[in-house]
Write a protein that holds these residues in place. Structure first.
Motif, PDB file in Angstrom:
ATOM      1  N   GLY A 202       5.172 114.541   2.449  1.00 55.58           N
ATOM      2  CA  GLY A 202       5.005 115.991   2.326  1.00 55.58           C
ATOM      3  C   GLY A 202       5.879 116.745   3.302  1.00 55.58           C
ATOM      4  O   GLY A 202       6.447 117.802   2.970  1.00 55.58           O
ATOM      5  N   HIS A 203       6.030 116.229   4.521  1.00 55.12           N
ATOM      6  CA  HIS A 203       6.978 116.820   5.466  1.00 55.12           C
ATOM      7  C   HIS A 203       8.391 116.778   4.877  1.00 55.12           C
ATOM      8  O   HIS A 203       9.163 117.735   4.999  1.00 55.12           O
ATOM      9  N   GLY A 204       8.724 115.652   4.242  1.00 52.41           N
ATOM     10  CA  GLY A 204      10.069 115.489   3.705  1.00 52.41           C
ATOM     11  C   GLY A 204      10.413 116.498   2.629  1.00 52.41           C
ATOM     12  O   GLY A 204      11.506 117.082   2.637  1.00 52.41           O
ATOM     13  N   THR A 205       9.498 116.735   1.694  1.00 49.81           N
ATOM     14  CA  THR A 205       9.788 117.710   0.638  1.00 49.81           C
ATOM     15  C   THR A 205       9.875 119.121   1.202  1.00 49.81           C
ATOM     16  O   THR A 205      10.697 119.930   0.742  1.00 49.81           O
ATOM     17  N   MET A 206       9.065 119.431   2.199  1.00 47.82           N
ATOM     18  CA  MET A 206       9.139 120.762   2.799  1.00 47.82           C
ATOM     19  C   MET A 206      10.468 120.972   3.513  1.00 47.82           C
ATOM     20  O   MET A 206      11.071 122.052   3.426  1.00 47.82           O
ATOM     21  N   LEU A 207      10.953 119.951   4.212  1.00 44.65           N
ATOM     22  CA  LEU A 207      12.246 120.070   4.873  1.00 44.65           C
ATOM     23  C   LEU A 207      13.371 120.202   3.853  1.00 44.65           C
ATOM     24  O   LEU A 207      14.319 120.974   4.056  1.00 44.65           O
ATOM     25  N   LEU A 208      13.298 119.464   2.751  1.00 41.27           N
ATOM     26  CA  LEU A 208      14.296 119.630   1.701  1.00 41.27           C
ATOM     27  C   LEU A 208      14.321 121.071   1.190  1.00 41.27           C
ATOM     28  O   LEU A 208      15.390 121.674   1.052  1.00 41.27           O
ATOM     29  N   ALA A 209      13.152 121.621   0.916  1.00 42.65           N
ATOM     30  CA  ALA A 209      13.081 122.989   0.421  1.00 42.65           C
ATOM     31  C   ALA A 209      13.628 123.979   1.443  1.00 42.65           C
ATOM     32  O   ALA A 209      14.348 124.920   1.098  1.00 42.65           O
ATOM     33  N   ALA A 210      13.299 123.764   2.713  1.00 40.73           N
ATOM     34  CA  ALA A 210      13.772 124.669   3.760  1.00 40.73           C
ATOM     35  C   ALA A 210      15.289 124.645   3.871  1.00 40.73           C
ATOM     36  O   ALA A 210      15.937 125.693   3.997  1.00 40.73           O
ATOM     37  N   LEU A 211      15.880 123.452   3.817  1.00 42.24           N
ATOM     38  CA  LEU A 211      17.327 123.367   3.951  1.00 42.24           C
ATOM     39  C   LEU A 211      18.055 123.839   2.699  1.00 42.24           C
ATOM     40  O   LEU A 211      19.148 124.404   2.788  1.00 42.24           O
ATOM     41  N   LEU A 212      17.473 123.640   1.539  1.00 43.41           N
ATOM     42  CA  LEU A 212      18.053 124.220   0.329  1.00 43.41           C
ATOM     43  C   LEU A 212      18.092 125.736   0.418  1.00 43.41           C
ATOM     44  O   LEU A 212      19.109 126.374   0.123  1.00 43.41           O
ATOM     45  N   ALA A 213      16.965 126.316   0.835  1.00 36.15           N
ATOM     46  CA  ALA A 213      16.917 127.774   0.970  1.00 36.15           C
ATOM     47  C   ALA A 213      17.901 128.252   2.030  1.00 36.15           C
ATOM     48  O   ALA A 213      18.606 129.256   1.841  1.00 36.15           O
ATOM     49  N   GLY A 214      17.971 127.534   3.155  1.00 33.03           N
ATOM     50  CA  GLY A 214      18.883 127.913   4.216  1.00 33.03           C
ATOM     51  C   GLY A 214      20.339 127.774   3.839  1.00 33.03           C
ATOM     52  O   GLY A 214      21.215 128.383   4.462  1.00 33.03           O
ATOM     53  N   SER A 215      20.620 126.946   2.810  1.00 27.54           N
ATOM     54  CA  SER A 215      21.991 126.764   2.327  1.00 27.54           C
ATOM     55  C   SER A 215      22.325 127.685   1.163  1.00 27.54           C
ATOM     56  O   SER A 215      23.398 127.570   0.572  1.00 27.54           O
ATOM     57  N   GLY A 216      21.403 128.576   0.811  1.00 31.87           N
ATOM     58  CA  GLY A 216      21.644 129.507  -0.282  1.00 31.87           C
ATOM     59  C   GLY A 216      21.563 128.886  -1.660  1.00 31.87           C
ATOM     60  O   GLY A 216      22.070 129.454  -2.628  1.00 31.87           O
ATOM     61  N   ARG A 217      20.895 127.748  -1.767  1.00 27.19           N
ATOM     62  CA  ARG A 217      20.822 127.040  -3.054  1.00 27.19           C
ATOM     63  C   ARG A 217      19.516 127.375  -3.766  1.00 27.19           C
ATOM     64  O   ARG A 217      18.734 126.502  -4.146  1.00 27.19           O
ATOM     65  N   ASP A 218      19.287 128.665  -3.961  1.00 20.46           N
ATOM     66  CA  ASP A 218      18.016 129.131  -4.503  1.00 20.46           C
ATOM     67  C   ASP A 218      17.801 128.711  -5.953  1.00 20.46           C
ATOM     68  O   ASP A 218      16.665 128.493  -6.370  1.00 20.46           O
TER      69      ASP A 218
END
Length: 258
Positions: free
Chosen positions: A177-193
């Motif tokens: 669960g930590h892993g999926t949240m970090l993936l989502a955070a970095l996608l958002a931070g990279s502008g990959r909405d």
């Protein structure tokens, strides 16, 4: 889309750079004040789910709560999620069966079903304020035997478990669960909405597998977390050592399909 996860993006690389002994979670005066996300694993006595399916459902459910429209600014879940991610993203996995499983369906959160497994991740809050239907659920005794799930599904993120670390299914559920949240955070931070929105629409499906030692060595970012993310879509989950494993242990490498 993921303002509730922006704090994770900001501290991701700096957290990985800390010496292992500095990653331990500091004690609090009153443990009841700790904020945590309850992750409810449905484990029926007579028909327990397969371990891999349960972990895949847990990984998807945790991030689905964060990506739900109710988590957006002005939504009823937003403030609780921000207060949680601004501190630590602790999760407490609990097992439920029968009437106890049915009772948690009324608590705010998201349920994900994968194969024969069901998991409900709830909106995080203070441990001491958890409703009785949640606090009465057992934390221990939730282990399941290993299974043989075959190759990862194509075109979905893969959560690679560290082959050198032994974890109960409850601990592993929190880590993926930590892993999926970090993936989502970095996608958002990279502008990959757009990618993030498509993933959320598909209920955040993932594969969970235990890496071979060679796979783990090839994926591990070492001292270059941002390079690993940009080149291979890899995000590192480093545990704070609150339960089961030593502080600084890398438990999961989450890989976005590239």
């Amino acid at each position: 889309m993921t303002g509730v996860l922006s704090a994770l993006t900001a501290r991701y690389a700096s957290w990985l750079a800390l010496p292992a002994e500095e990653t331990a979670i500091e004690a609090v005066d009153d443990p009841a004040d700790v904020r945590a996300m309850p992750v409810i694993l449905r484990i029926e006595r007579d028909q327990p789910p397969s371990r891999t399916a349960l972990l895949e459902a847990a990984a998807a459910a945790a991030v689905a709560v964060c990506l739900d429209p109710l988590a957006e600014p002005g939504g009823p879940w937003h403030d609780d999620l921000v207060a949680w991610t601004d501190a630590h993203i602790r999760k407490v996995a609990r097992r439920a069966r029968g009437a106890h499983w049915l009772a948690v369906a009324d608590q705010p959160g998201r349920t994900i079903t994968v194969g024969d497994a069901e998991v409900r991740a709830l909106v995080p809050g203070r441990v001491g304020e958890a409703p009785k239907v949640v606090s009465r659920l057992q934390i221990t005794g939730s282990d399941l035997p290993p299974d043989n799930p075959g190759p990862p599904a194509p075109n979905v993120p893969v959560l690679w478990l560290n082959p050198a670390v032994t974890m109960t299914v409850g601990k592993a559920a929190a880590q993926v669960g930590h892993g999926t949240m970090l993936l989502a955070a970095l996608l958002a931070g990279s502008g990959r909405d757009t990618e993030l929105a498509d993933w959320a629409t598909g209920e955040c499906r993932v594969s969970v597998r235990t890496a071979s030692p060679a796979q783990w060595a090839g994926l591990h970012p070492g001292d270059e977390p941002w390079a690993a993310w940009r080149r291979r879509g890899v995000v590192t989950v480093r545990d704070a050592g609150f339960t089961e494993v030593a502080p600084g242990t890398v438990t999961v490498l989450a890989q976005w399909p590239v």
